[in-house]
Design a protein around this motif. Structure first.
Motif, PDB file in Angstrom:
ATOM      1  N   VAL A  76       0.849  -1.192   0.000  1.00 31.09           N
ATOM      2  CA  VAL A  76       0.000   0.000   0.000  1.00 31.09           C
ATOM      3  C   VAL A  76       0.882   1.239   0.000  1.00 31.09           C
ATOM      4  O   VAL A  76       2.017   1.222   0.502  1.00 31.09           O
ATOM      5  CB  VAL A  76      -0.979   0.033   1.198  1.00 31.09           C
ATOM      6  N   TYR A  77       0.342   2.305  -0.553  1.00 33.41           N
ATOM      7  CA  TYR A  77       1.012   3.607  -0.575  1.00 33.41           C
ATOM      8  C   TYR A  77       0.812   4.259   0.783  1.00 33.41           C
ATOM      9  O   TYR A  77      -0.303   4.302   1.305  1.00 33.41           O
ATOM     10  CB  TYR A  77       0.394   4.469  -1.673  1.00 33.41           C
ATOM     11  N   VAL A  78       1.910   4.762   1.384  1.00 33.68           N
ATOM     12  CA  VAL A  78       1.823   5.448   2.668  1.00 33.68           C
ATOM     13  C   VAL A  78       1.759   6.953   2.447  1.00 33.68           C
ATOM     14  O   VAL A  78       0.785   7.608   2.788  1.00 33.68           O
ATOM     15  CB  VAL A  78       3.011   5.089   3.593  1.00 33.68           C
ATOM     16  N   ASP A  79       2.818   7.502   1.885  1.00 37.36           N
ATOM     17  CA  ASP A  79       2.880   8.944   1.615  1.00 37.36           C
ATOM     18  C   ASP A  79       4.098   9.217   0.738  1.00 37.36           C
ATOM     19  O   ASP A  79       4.809   8.287   0.350  1.00 37.36           O
ATOM     20  CB  ASP A  79       2.945   9.761   2.909  1.00 37.36           C
ATOM     21  N   GLY A  80       4.322  10.488   0.446  1.00 39.62           N
ATOM     22  CA  GLY A  80       5.464  10.824  -0.388  1.00 39.62           C
ATOM     23  C   GLY A  80       5.890  12.263  -0.214  1.00 39.62           C
ATOM     24  O   GLY A  80       5.126  13.100   0.278  1.00 39.62           O
ATOM     25  N   ASP A  81       7.121  12.508  -0.608  1.00 34.73           N
ATOM     26  CA  ASP A  81       7.678  13.859  -0.597  1.00 34.73           C
ATOM     27  C   ASP A  81       7.732  14.338  -2.045  1.00 34.73           C
ATOM     28  O   ASP A  81       8.409  13.728  -2.881  1.00 34.73           O
ATOM     29  CB  ASP A  81       9.086  13.859   0.006  1.00 34.73           C
ATOM     30  N   VAL A  82       7.029  15.418  -2.324  1.00 35.20           N
ATOM     31  CA  VAL A  82       7.004  15.993  -3.661  1.00 35.20           C
ATOM     32  C   VAL A  82       8.157  16.964  -3.791  1.00 35.20           C
ATOM     33  O   VAL A  82       8.449  17.723  -2.879  1.00 35.20           O
ATOM     34  CB  VAL A  82       5.649  16.705  -3.924  1.00 35.20           C
ATOM     35  N   GLY A  83       8.793  16.925  -4.948  1.00 34.75           N
ATOM     36  CA  GLY A  83       9.862  17.890  -5.153  1.00 34.75           C
ATOM     37  C   GLY A  83      10.899  17.457  -6.098  1.00 34.75           C
ATOM     38  O   GLY A  83      11.092  16.488  -6.630  1.00 34.75           O
TER      39      GLY A  83
END
Length: 144
Positions: free
Chosen positions: A137-144
């Protein structure tokens, strides 16, 4: 003349154009396979993504296909939003996996760094994944 009826002055109708059937169109994730055999089988619930990268690709395709149910189903319960907001008119144009870490059958966590193109720009994200009940499952991410 061909295409004209003696009883009508209207030209004969051409067969309607049909969209490329999902079974034969290219998968949005860029794998080179067809949508039906690649991410489509995950979206339909016929299989689970075996790696964090496969889940990332299938989630990109779900965004391209606007498949909210799949996106919510593959989002970690502790970070899952109540719904997915799709930006009107946004059309995804390609996915490039830049790096992966962990995320295989031998891991419980993994990361995928990717670049996703869209008309007018791109999104770059370093995403985190975990296994919950044996499924990625996808937890979260850092965009950039």
């Amino acid at each position: 003349m061909a295409g004209m009826s003696r009883r009508s002055s209207r030209p004969a109708r051409r067969p309607a154009r049909t969209a490329t059937p999902p079974s034969s169109r290219a998968c949005p994730c860029g794998s080179g396979g067809t949508y039906a055999q690649c991410c489509g089988r995950f979206h339909r619930g016929e299989a689970a993504a075996p790696t964090a990268e496969a889940l990332m690709r299938s989630r990109y395709s779900a965004f391209a296909e606007r498949d909210e149910a799949y996106l919510l189903r593959t989002w970690h319960p502790r970070t899952r939003p109540p719904r997915v907001e799709f930006e009107p008119g946004l059309r995804w144009t390609g996915l490039e996996i830049l790096a992966t870490s962990g995320g295989t059958a031998f891991h419980t966590t993994g990361t995928v760094t990717f670049r996703a193109g869209h008309a007018g720009g791109e999104l770059r994200e370093h995403s985190r994944f975990e296994r919950v009940g044996g499924a990625w499952v996808y937890v979260d991410g850092d965009v950039g």
